[in-house]
Design a protein around this motif. Structure first.
Motif, PDB file in Angstrom:
ATOM      1  N   GLN B  90       0.840  -1.208   0.000  1.00  0.00           N
ATOM      2  CA  GLN B  90       0.000   0.000   0.000  1.00  0.00           C
ATOM      3  C   GLN B  90       0.874   1.257   0.000  1.00  0.00           C
ATOM      4  O   GLN B  90       0.579   2.228  -0.708  1.00  0.00           O
ATOM      5  CB  GLN B  90      -0.909  -0.032   1.245  1.00  0.00           C
ATOM      6  N   ALA B  91       1.974   1.209   0.758  1.00  0.00           N
ATOM      7  CA  ALA B  91       2.879   2.359   0.811  1.00  0.00           C
ATOM      8  C   ALA B  91       3.513   2.610  -0.553  1.00  0.00           C
ATOM      9  O   ALA B  91       3.648   3.768  -0.979  1.00  0.00           O
ATOM     10  CB  ALA B  91       3.957   2.121   1.860  1.00  0.00           C
ATOM     11  N   VAL B  92       3.873   1.526  -1.248  1.00  0.00           N
ATOM     12  CA  VAL B  92       4.464   1.688  -2.585  1.00  0.00           C
ATOM     13  C   VAL B  92       3.434   2.326  -3.516  1.00  0.00           C
ATOM     14  O   VAL B  92       3.726   3.286  -4.233  1.00  0.00           O
ATOM     15  CB  VAL B  92       4.946   0.331  -3.161  1.00  0.00           C
ATOM     16  N   LEU B  93       2.199   1.803  -3.456  1.00  0.00           N
ATOM     17  CA  LEU B  93       1.145   2.337  -4.327  1.00  0.00           C
ATOM     18  C   LEU B  93       0.956   3.845  -4.086  1.00  0.00           C
ATOM     19  O   LEU B  93       0.936   4.636  -5.031  1.00  0.00           O
ATOM     20  CB  LEU B  93      -0.177   1.595  -4.091  1.00  0.00           C
ATOM     21  N   LEU B  94       0.837   4.218  -2.806  1.00  0.00           N
ATOM     22  CA  LEU B  94       0.595   5.637  -2.499  1.00  0.00           C
ATOM     23  C   LEU B  94       1.771   6.513  -2.926  1.00  0.00           C
ATOM     24  O   LEU B  94       1.583   7.620  -3.404  1.00  0.00           O
ATOM     25  CB  LEU B  94       0.311   5.818  -1.009  1.00  0.00           C
ATOM     26  N   ALA B  95       2.978   5.992  -2.748  1.00  0.00           N
ATOM     27  CA  ALA B  95       4.147   6.776  -3.163  1.00  0.00           C
ATOM     28  C   ALA B  95       4.195   6.916  -4.680  1.00  0.00           C
ATOM     29  O   ALA B  95       4.501   7.986  -5.203  1.00  0.00           O
ATOM     30  CB  ALA B  95       5.414   6.126  -2.645  1.00  0.00           C
ATOM     31  N   VAL B  96       3.832   5.836  -5.384  1.00  0.00           N
ATOM     32  CA  VAL B  96       3.862   5.891  -6.850  1.00  0.00           C
ATOM     33  C   VAL B  96       2.844   6.902  -7.378  1.00  0.00           C
ATOM     34  O   VAL B  96       3.115   7.647  -8.308  1.00  0.00           O
ATOM     35  CB  VAL B  96       3.598   4.484  -7.457  1.00  0.00           C
ATOM     36  N   VAL B  97       1.663   6.924  -6.750  1.00  0.00           N
ATOM     37  CA  VAL B  97       0.627   7.858  -7.237  1.00  0.00           C
ATOM     38  C   VAL B  97       0.764   9.233  -6.580  1.00  0.00           C
ATOM     39  O   VAL B  97      -0.099  10.093  -6.745  1.00  0.00           O
ATOM     40  CB  VAL B  97      -0.814   7.325  -7.026  1.00  0.00           C
ATOM     41  N   GLU B  98       1.865   9.434  -5.855  1.00  0.00           N
ATOM     42  CA  GLU B  98       2.104  10.698  -5.141  1.00  0.00           C
ATOM     43  C   GLU B  98       0.923  11.037  -4.232  1.00  0.00           C
ATOM     44  O   GLU B  98       0.423  12.148  -4.238  1.00  0.00           O
ATOM     45  CB  GLU B  98       2.377  11.840  -6.108  1.00  0.00           C
ATOM     46  N   TYR B  99       0.462  10.057  -3.507  1.00  0.00           N
ATOM     47  CA  TYR B  99      -0.635  10.208  -2.542  1.00  0.00           C
ATOM     48  C   TYR B  99      -1.912  10.728  -3.209  1.00  0.00           C
ATOM     49  O   TYR B  99      -2.726  11.380  -2.584  1.00  0.00           O
ATOM     50  CB  TYR B  99      -0.226  11.149  -1.395  1.00  0.00           C
ATOM     51  N   SER B 100      -2.084  10.466  -4.465  1.00  0.00           N
ATOM     52  CA  SER B 100      -3.219  11.010  -5.213  1.00  0.00           C
ATOM     53  C   SER B 100      -3.734   9.952  -6.182  1.00  0.00           C
ATOM     54  O   SER B 100      -3.404   9.987  -7.372  1.00  0.00           O
ATOM     55  CB  SER B 100      -2.788  12.243  -6.008  1.00  0.00           C
ATOM     56  N   LEU B 101      -4.566   9.052  -5.689  1.00  0.00           N
ATOM     57  CA  LEU B 101      -5.077   7.986  -6.570  1.00  0.00           C
ATOM     58  C   LEU B 101      -5.832   8.567  -7.753  1.00  0.00           C
ATOM     59  O   LEU B 101      -5.796   8.027  -8.845  1.00  0.00           O
ATOM     60  CB  LEU B 101      -5.992   7.053  -5.774  1.00  0.00           C
ATOM     61  N   TYR B 102      -6.535   9.682  -7.517  1.00  0.00           N
ATOM     62  CA  TYR B 102      -7.343  10.287  -8.575  1.00  0.00           C
ATOM     63  C   TYR B 102      -6.490  10.664  -9.785  1.00  0.00           C
ATOM     64  O   TYR B 102      -6.969  10.697 -10.907  1.00  0.00           O
ATOM     65  CB  TYR B 102      -8.092  11.531  -8.060  1.00  0.00           C
ATOM     66  N   ALA B 103      -5.204  10.965  -9.535  1.00  0.00           N
ATOM     67  CA  ALA B 103      -4.353  11.434 -10.627  1.00  0.00           C
ATOM     68  C   ALA B 103      -3.915  10.299 -11.540  1.00  0.00           C
ATOM     69  O   ALA B 103      -3.505  10.528 -12.673  1.00  0.00           O
ATOM     70  CB  ALA B 103      -3.127  12.152 -10.064  1.00  0.00           C
TER      71      ALA B 103
END
Lengths: 174, 345
Positions: B90-103
């Protein structure tokens, strides 16, 4: 006698200043609430139109704000996002709220609204994220309107209260 | 088959050794960051893929095969390997999307995200669908981080086969290989070589238009190519291939159009249209052999039309980017005819 009068003037000036300070604080509160509303709208534009990721979106938002302290709130969120132990935008927003609480003129009943924007921040799809921020902005707008209305009444009251309170104190002391 | 002087020469893949660390480490959670920061030697230089699976051992892949990774680096034993947690994924995912899933939700719906530096992260997890379409991917259970390496010079050996000095144009070319055989690396380097040109060798620089649907070719970050694709290259990042090719033709008048992984019917139509505008096409497609390509209607159509003048098969037999065969378009057509009439070619 001369000293008595000088003391009386000083007392009235001090209480008038205090009353004025309260009025200014109220004006600042309304201004900061309006700045938060503006920030919400700017953030929605960043998310909805340019689909900018939060760290940059928040930077763009703070660059366009007028109030230095509200600006600092957004700077703090970006700073928190950079800390490895924070790990998500909701937490960064909540941490920034804690850090900025003493520096803004907002009252305890304003903060739950500001903190509501943290719910799901960055963890939702575009449409849901926009809906969430829009709901906060609407609540903030009605809250700001009611605070502004009560502020315009109380503002004058505080100014009079400062002067009259000082005068009353002088009469008692004399 | 055309003369292939370099058939048995493995294209020299001079690996850009440790550059990946600068781009990959920031997206990893602290524990994995420490492990990969300390990774050195052959394992780090030849790293092709990092595999993170929830509750499973941490693994890396290179062209030599897979290895487990423990706290002190590569280990041969499964029991010493680090077990990846769901929180780390989950941390990798959030870092990859720059804490912005919408983007990045569009990309995530397709199962992968482009990373700075041209690398790519693929995701698996629970799919939520709506009207038979993937709506979102949640509860991420596995991440594959593929390391992109710009290998300058990888395409040099192919230049004489792909460039017509008399007409001063690039032949319409299709690079074919199975995944991870180096076709994107080859394509990127060819784009760079044609874009930069080499006037001393009678090959002027060309205006190159790159449609980089999956942000793999130019590795764009914030719209800026992170990998060298040449000085005259214009990149349309994240744009669907068919639409992108037409946009580039209309707006940037490219002499060479470059795109990765053709496959859909609209891609084939766009290639056909682009060829008619006078631009050369350099593209890739997944496949092992000609028979594989013929099973895909849109690619089969392009081959039957003899639209591609050069078809190059790559493999990783002697390392990624091994050139197996180079066909001329007519040869392919004749071969297809022969196969259709039952002759063994």
């Amino acid at each position: 006698m001369c000293f008595k009068w000088a003391g009386a003037v000083l007392i009235v000036m001090a209480t008038a200043l205090w009353g004025n300070q309260q009025a200014v604080q109220m004006q600042r509160r309304v201004k900061q609430l309006e700045e938060f509303r503006l920030a919400m709208r700017l953030l929605m534009a960043e998310i909805g139109y340019t689909v900018t990721p939060l760290p940059r979106a928040l930077e763009h938002v703070q660059n366009r704000l007028g109030d230095e302290r509200v600006k600092q709130f957004f700077v703090e969120i970006v700073r928190q996002l950079g800390r490895p132990e924070v790990g998500d935008a909701s937490l960064a927003w909540l941490r920034a709220s804690e850090v900025s609480r003493g520096q803004l003129s907002l009252r305890a009943d304003d903060w739950p609204l500001i903190m509501r924007a943290a719910a799901g921040l960055g963890g939702l799809g575009r449409e849901s994220q926009l809906k969430q921020l829009e709901a906060v902005e609407i609540q903030l707008a009605s809250h700001t309107a009611s605070v502004a209305a009560s502020c315009s009444r109380s503002e004058r009251m505080w100014r009079y209260l400062g002067v009259l309170g000082g005068a009353a104190l002088v009469i008692i002391l004399l | 088959m055309l003369a292939c002087p370099h058939k048995d020469i493995v294209v020299k893949l001079k690996m850009a050794k440790m550059e990946w660390k600068n781009q990959i480490l920031p997206i990893l959670p602290p524990r994995l960051q420490h492990i990969f920061a300390a990774l050195s030697g052959q394992a780090a230089e030849e790293l092709e893929e990092i595999r993170l699976r929830s509750g499973k051992a941490l693994m890396i892949h290179s062209h030599r095969g897979e290895s487990f990774v423990g706290l002190s680096g590569v280990t041969g034993s499964f029991s010493q390997a680090v077990i990846v947690t769901a929180a780390e994924l989950q941390a990798v995912l959030l870092a990859v999307v720059e804490y912005s899933l919408y983007a990045r939700d569009e990309e995530l719906r397709r199962g992968y995200l482009a990373l700075p530096g041209g690398h790519r992260a693929g995701f698996v997890g629970r799919v939520v669908s709506e009207e038979s379409r993937v709506k979102l991917l949640r509860d991420i259970s596995g991440i594959s981080i593929r390391i992109a390496r710009a290998v300058k010079g990888a395409g040099e050996a192919l230049l004489p086969q792909l460039y017509c000095s008399r007409l001063q144009r690039v032949y319409h070319t299709l690079l074919v290989s199975a995944p991870q055989a180096g076709k994107t690396t080859m394509l990127r380097d060819l784009a760079r070589l044609f874009s930069d040109g080499d006037p001393a060798k009678g090959r002027p620089g060309l205006k190159v238009g790159i449609v980089d649907e999956r942000s793999e070719l130019a590795g764009c970050y914030l719209g800026v190519p992170q990998l060298d694709v040449g000085m005259r290259s214009d990149v349309l990042d994240g744009c669907p291939k068919a639409e992108g090719m037409m946009m580039l033709v209309r707006s940037m008048s490219p002499q060479l159009l470059v795109t990765d992984e053709l496959g859909r019917a609209e891609d084939a139509r766009a290639v056909e249209e682009a060829v008619n505008t006078g631009a050369s096409i350099l593209a890739t497609v997944h496949g092992h052999c000609l028979a594989d390509l013929m099973k895909r209607p849109s690619i089969a159509y392009l081959l039957q039309q003899t639209l591609f003048e050069r078809i190059i098969f790559l493999s990783r037999r002697r390392g990624p980017g091994t050139v197996e065969e180079i066909y001329g378009g007519e040869t392919v057509k004749n071969r297809l005819k022969a196969e259709a009439s039952g002759h063994v070619f």
